[in-house]
Design a protein around this motif. Structure first.
Motif, PDB file in Angstrom:
ATOM      1  N   ILE A   1      -3.918  -2.608   0.080  1.00  0.00           N
ATOM      2  CA  ILE A   1      -2.765  -1.726  -0.089  1.00  0.00           C
ATOM      3  C   ILE A   1      -2.072  -1.570   1.262  1.00  0.00           C
ATOM      4  O   ILE A   1      -2.726  -1.412   2.292  1.00  0.00           O
ATOM      5  CB  ILE A   1      -3.191  -0.346  -0.623  1.00  0.00           C
ATOM      6  CG1 ILE A   1      -3.950  -0.499  -1.954  1.00  0.00           C
ATOM      7  CG2 ILE A   1      -1.996   0.566  -0.799  1.00  0.00           C
ATOM      8  CD1 ILE A   1      -4.506   0.785  -2.501  1.00  0.00           C
ATOM      9  N   GLY A   2      -0.746  -1.615   1.239  1.00  0.00           N
ATOM     10  CA  GLY A   2       0.031  -1.423   2.455  1.00  0.00           C
ATOM     11  C   GLY A   2       0.697  -0.058   2.472  1.00  0.00           C
ATOM     12  O   GLY A   2       0.116   0.951   2.067  1.00  0.00           O
ATOM     13  N   ASN A   3       1.945  -0.036   2.918  1.00  0.00           N
ATOM     14  CA  ASN A   3       2.722   1.205   2.992  1.00  0.00           C
ATOM     15  C   ASN A   3       2.879   1.799   1.595  1.00  0.00           C
ATOM     16  O   ASN A   3       3.303   1.120   0.662  1.00  0.00           O
ATOM     17  CB  ASN A   3       4.086   0.887   3.601  1.00  0.00           C
ATOM     18  CG  ASN A   3       4.902   2.119   3.897  1.00  0.00           C
ATOM     19  OD1 ASN A   3       4.634   3.206   3.372  1.00  0.00           O
ATOM     20  ND2 ASN A   3       5.902   1.972   4.737  1.00  0.00           N
ATOM     21  N   LEU A   4       2.558   3.077   1.435  1.00  0.00           N
ATOM     22  CA  LEU A   4       2.613   3.728   0.130  1.00  0.00           C
ATOM     23  C   LEU A   4       3.969   4.305  -0.203  1.00  0.00           C
ATOM     24  O   LEU A   4       4.179   4.751  -1.339  1.00  0.00           O
ATOM     25  CB  LEU A   4       1.566   4.852   0.062  1.00  0.00           C
ATOM     26  CG  LEU A   4       0.116   4.472   0.312  1.00  0.00           C
ATOM     27  CD1 LEU A   4      -0.772   5.694   0.178  1.00  0.00           C
ATOM     28  CD2 LEU A   4      -0.341   3.388  -0.619  1.00  0.00           C
ATOM     29  N   THR A   5       4.900   4.313   0.740  1.00  0.00           N
ATOM     30  CA  THR A   5       6.172   5.006   0.526  1.00  0.00           C
ATOM     31  C   THR A   5       7.364   4.105   0.838  1.00  0.00           C
ATOM     32  O   THR A   5       8.325   4.526   1.483  1.00  0.00           O
ATOM     33  CB  THR A   5       6.244   6.287   1.373  1.00  0.00           C
ATOM     34  OG1 THR A   5       6.045   5.947   2.762  1.00  0.00           O
ATOM     35  CG2 THR A   5       5.185   7.292   0.951  1.00  0.00           C
ATOM     36  N   VAL A   6       7.307   2.861   0.390  1.00  0.00           N
ATOM     37  CA  VAL A   6       8.455   1.964   0.555  1.00  0.00           C
ATOM     38  C   VAL A   6       9.541   2.375  -0.444  1.00  0.00           C
ATOM     39  O   VAL A   6       9.245   2.639  -1.611  1.00  0.00           O
ATOM     40  CB  VAL A   6       8.029   0.506   0.316  1.00  0.00           C
ATOM     41  CG1 VAL A   6       9.233  -0.423   0.370  1.00  0.00           C
ATOM     42  CG2 VAL A   6       6.984   0.086   1.346  1.00  0.00           C
ATOM     43  N   PRO A   7      10.800   2.446  -0.043  1.00  0.00           N
ATOM     44  CA  PRO A   7      11.865   2.840  -0.981  1.00  0.00           C
ATOM     45  C   PRO A   7      11.970   1.857  -2.155  1.00  0.00           C
ATOM     46  O   PRO A   7      11.749   0.657  -1.998  1.00  0.00           O
ATOM     47  CB  PRO A   7      13.131   2.798  -0.120  1.00  0.00           C
ATOM     48  CG  PRO A   7      12.642   2.886   1.288  1.00  0.00           C
ATOM     49  CD  PRO A   7      11.306   2.229   1.315  1.00  0.00           C
ATOM     50  N   THR A   8      12.334   2.369  -3.305  1.00  0.00           N
ATOM     51  CA  THR A   8      12.577   1.530  -4.467  1.00  0.00           C
ATOM     52  C   THR A   8      14.072   1.488  -4.768  1.00  0.00           C
ATOM     53  O   THR A   8      14.839   2.315  -4.271  1.00  0.00           O
ATOM     54  CB  THR A   8      11.815   2.049  -5.693  1.00  0.00           C
ATOM     55  OG1 THR A   8      12.226   3.408  -5.952  1.00  0.00           O
ATOM     56  CG2 THR A   8      10.319   2.023  -5.459  1.00  0.00           C
ATOM     57  N   ALA A   9      14.470   0.545  -5.602  1.00  0.00           N
ATOM     58  CA  ALA A   9      15.884   0.335  -5.884  1.00  0.00           C
ATOM     59  C   ALA A   9      16.524   1.529  -6.574  1.00  0.00           C
ATOM     60  O   ALA A   9      17.755   1.704  -6.497  1.00  0.00           O
ATOM     61  CB  ALA A   9      16.058  -0.923  -6.730  1.00  0.00           C
TER      62      ALA A   9
END
Length: 847
Positions: A796-804
């Motif tokens: 698992i990487g960054n948990l809070t990447v923006p979504t479209a």
């Protein structure tokens, strides 16, 4: 000492061109017995030491300043709250009062302040002894109680209640909190400015650069007493052991039943230790049942190098490791393995040692397959130096390779390759960073190879360009002929075939033949790169995991890179596939962050809207009946719940609820994973010698051991408390799992394979059946899989990447067989949707 002897004074000093008024107390007396007290993050300034002052003999001179806006100190223009500023104030304070022959005592950030002040060549000769009480400086993250301090300060209107709450966090036994302590804290907290000052200082809590800070610790030669509360939830007692290894002339004393403030909770004991240390005697003081006493660290001569977590650690007289904790289910198989572990411990006592770090040795045995490699993605990079992108794809490829080659050559961690050995792989240093562009067809056959040799090195002098091209063509032919061979043996067979071919070439001289041999080795260990275009047709295509089953590295190189350009060639996405034997995820992710900072970006990547078709799970085949899956998950509900847990139960969990701990606990709630034992990699603390590389170790934990169906919240708190303990102990090189890896690295790989094939259940019971790894800043982290984890591995990487659609999500990668993938997807979906139910009731309700 009678505290009426303490006289309040003022001193004006200049820091960075600004005047600073320092309030301090001074008991007067002989300079040779002067003790300078440096307070930490406290509302009451130096008065936090009053209970300790009352227990000290009268023949000591006590001086205790207040820093910045803490306590009664006033600033004339602006405020500074960092330990670096406090260290500068302390240096000027010592010089202004002409103090010398000092014993300096620092608590928490005051200890860190004292250590930073000691870096001054003008101050260090004036200090003869140093005492650190539960000092900061080696915390890997902001401690949960510090992070929660701003909210705690405003939670209660009554300052006495707030004062008690603060004391409760720092005491192991709240029954020892006195009315006088509460009144002293309440008086300071009655001033709203004091609350603002404390909240700001907590928000600005930041650890120094670990490499530089720890290097400077090695220069401190004065005797150091490390005095720690054994039940501290702010700075774990493991930090005392870490300081002990870094400070050559140090002694550790652990007050077993104390929390964060031994000088308040056990002032008499603390005074006895301090007095004995200050005059180099312990006469008249009984340590029994009060402290755990550890020996001083050995003297380190100039230029001497000691390995972290090995010899220095062995000198500590510490509680004995209980290796039986590694075994959850006792069977004939686990008993045999356990007895073998005890045999290795005995051999270690007789002087047998491993040649390399335990984790590094394990990677060469259990991470030999193609699916054992891991991938990291970095997106939307600006790779060209001109104002406009290149006009065509060929020029884009050339510009990117030139820029990438220059970057790779400046990264010392990339000078590694893999070397085949008997039943294991080893890593070896290389001295070139060559890049080879490789074109593959749809079936995974190499079409052509174009080498770009290390630009810093002199080119081949005896080999003609025609001979190099002929060699590349032969390399392509031999690789394609061996495509059906196992990934484990293909590189070795390819190299042997190429050597045989090169040996039969006629009419070339000795220099050319030697260069040809070097060319083969450099090609086998080069960085391979593959290109694709039009990656921006859709988010799903852009984020699609590269099919590296068709684009394999043919040799033993560290890096295999997949590059995707946008249609207009203005951006590129890079996927780095790393061989896990030479390197680990965290240092590699840090290098990719550096690459992104140096190159610049066209913006941040976003994930698809979680409700869209583009966000549906991706599954690809890796070979050997192993699949990789990737799905996007909304972790916001889990993160919000984590904040609640930390606010309410940080004390009971003896630290923060970790993301890893919550995910492991959540996976355990699924029936398929209920009784599994989890493996979790731990990035060890930065080394004291910056020339040494970072290392990993492992934690093994079976969450179902802590499960009580009638008390789910209490069960989670118990699990997280133990998980925190394991991680801390492993980082300090004193856990059972750390010891196990070190023991295993002492023996031949044949013992691993024998145990794995004859007693697979026993190996899994000890080493875990599934794994989890988290790189919190990775945009996408694609999971590796070892030969040990029979139930798969998650990354698992960054948990809070923006979504479209304006939300956030994290990418979860899974490596397992097809049947297991289905269970993973169901269980991971529950992490977001059902986690509160896993804890049985509303978190705000105490059990």
């Amino acid at each position: 000492m009678n505290i009426e002897k303490l006289i309040g004074r003022e001193l004006i000093i200049s820091i960075g061109g600004r005047n600073q008024i320092i309030h301090y107390c001074d008991s007067g007396g002989a300079d040779k017995n002067t003790i300078l007290f440096v307070h930490g993050l406290t509302p009451s300034g130096w008065t936090c030491f009053v209970p300790l002052f009352q227990e000290l003999p009268d023949d000591f001179r006590i001086i205790a300043p207040n820093f910045s806006e803490f306590g009664r100190t006033e600033t004339t223009d602006g405020s500074e709250f960092t330990v670096q500023y406090h260290a500068a104030v302390l240096q000027e304070f010592i010089r202004a009062l002409r103090l010398h022959d000092l014993t300096v005592v620092g608590h928490f950030t005051g200890g860190e302040t004292a250590l930073l002040a000691m870096q001054s060549e003008k101050i260090s000769p004036l200090v003869r002894r140093l005492v650190l009480i539960n000092s900061s400086g080696l915390c890997r993250n902001v401690p949960a109680p510090v992070a929660g301090l701003p909210e705690l300060l405003t939670r209660h209107k009554n300052p006495a209640v707030t004062a008690y709450a603060l004391l409760r966090l720092t005491f192991a036994d709240p029954g020892k909190i006195t009315d006088e302590m509460i009144a002293r804290g309440a008086a300071a907290l009655s001033d709203p400015a004091t609350i603002d000052f404390l909240a700001t200082a907590a928000k600005q809590f930041k650890q120094p650069d670990p490499i530089e800070f720890q290097r400077e610790l090695g220069n401190i030669a004065v005797p150091v007493l490390l005095l720690w509360g054994g039940k501290d939830i702010v700075t774990d007692s493991g930090d005392a052991f870490a300081f002990h290894r870094l400070l050559a002339n140090s002694t550790v004393r652990i007050l077993k039943e104390c929390g964060h403030t031994p000088h308040l909770e056990a002032p008499a004991v603390t005074a006895g230790l301090l007095a004995g240390f200050s005059d180099n005697t312990t006469a008249g003081f009984d340590y029994d049942k009060t402290v755990v006493e550890l020996e001083s660290a050995p003297a380190v001569t100039a230029g001497a190098k000691t390995r972290r977590h090995s010899d220095a650690t062995e000198l500590l007289r510490r509680p004995k490791l209980t290796m039986s904790r590694l075994v959850d289910h006792w069977t004939v198989g686990t008993t045999v393995v356990f007895l073998f572990i005890k045999l290795l411990q005995m051999l270690k006592k007789f002087g047998m040692r491993a040649e390399e770090n335990g984790w590094r040795a394990a990677t060469g045995i259990f991470l030999r397959n193609e699916y054992s490699k891991f991938l990291l993605g970095t997106f939307r990079l600006r790779y060209y130096n001109a104002y406009m992108p290149p006009a065509d794809g060929e020029e884009a490829k050339k510009q990117l390779i030139r820029k990438l080659s220059s970057f790779l050559c400046n990264q010392g961690s990339y000078y590694w390759a893999v070397e085949p050995g008997v039943m294991k792989l080893k890593r070896r240093r290389v001295f070139f960073i060559d890049v080879v562009e490789a074109d593959y067809d749809e079936d995974g056959r190499i079409v052509r190879l174009i080498p770009f040799f290390d630009p810093r090195q002199q080119g081949f002098q005896a080999l003609t360009p025609e001979m190099i091209e002929r060699t590349m063509n032969r390399f392509v032919q031999e690789y394609n002929a061996l495509r059906s061979r196992s990934d484990r043996v293909r590189p070795q067979e390819l190299f042997l075939r190429m050597k045989f071919w090169a040996g039969r070439i006629k009419n070339i001289g000795v220099p050319a033949r030697m260069e040809l041999k070097m060319l083969l080795d450099r090609t086998m260990t080069a960085t391979f790169i593959h290109f694709d275009f039009n990656c921006d047709e859709s988010l799903r295509k852009r984020l699609r995991t590269p099919d590296l089953k068709k684009h394999k590295h043919p040799g033993w190189g560290l890096l295999n890179i997949f590059c995707r350009f946008t249609a207009d060639l203005s951006e590129t996405d890079l996927w780095f596939q790393y061989h896990h034997v030479p390197v680990d995820g965290m240092p590699m992710q840090e290098i990719l962050e550096k690459l992104k900072q140096e190159w610049g970006t066209a913006g941040e990547i976003s994930y698809p809207a979680l409700t869209s078709q583009e966000a549906r799970p991706e599954v690809i085949y890796c070979g050997d009946r192993i699949f990789r899956a990737r799905l996007f998950v909304n972790f916001e509900p889990l993160l919000a719940l984590r904040r609640e847990l930390n606010r309410q139960y940080a004390t009971r969990m003896e630290g923060a609820a970790t993301v890893a701990g919550m995910i492991i606990w959540g996976m355990m709630q699924h029936e398929y994973f209920r009784d599994n034992k989890f493996l979790f990699p731990v990035d060890l603390t930065a080394p004291d010698d910056p020339s040494q590389e970072r290392e990993l170790s492992l934690v093994f934990i079976r969450p179902s051991k802590y499960w009580n169906e009638g008390r789910p919240l209490e069960s989670f708190i118990r699990f997280q408390r133990e998980f925190n303990r394991m991680i801390c102990a492993t980082r300090q090189g004193r856990s059972e799992s750390y010891e196990l890896l070190e023991l295993y690295s002492m023996i031949h790989p044949i013992f691993y394979y024998t145990a794995r094939y004859l007693m697979p259940a026993a190996s899994a019971d000890i080493l875990g059946t599934m794994g989890l790894s988290i790189l919190k800043n990775a945009e996408i982290f694609v999971s590796p899989l070892s030969d040990l984890q029979l139930k798969g591995f998650m990354a698992i990487g960054n948990l809070t990447v923006p979504t479209a659609d304006g939300g956030t999500a994290g990418a979860v990668s899974i490596c397992a067989n097809r049947e297991q993938i289905k269970y993973y997807i169901r269980a991971i979906s529950d992490l977001s949707e059902k986690y509160r139910g896993f804890l049985g009731r509303n978190v705000s309700t105490a059990e």
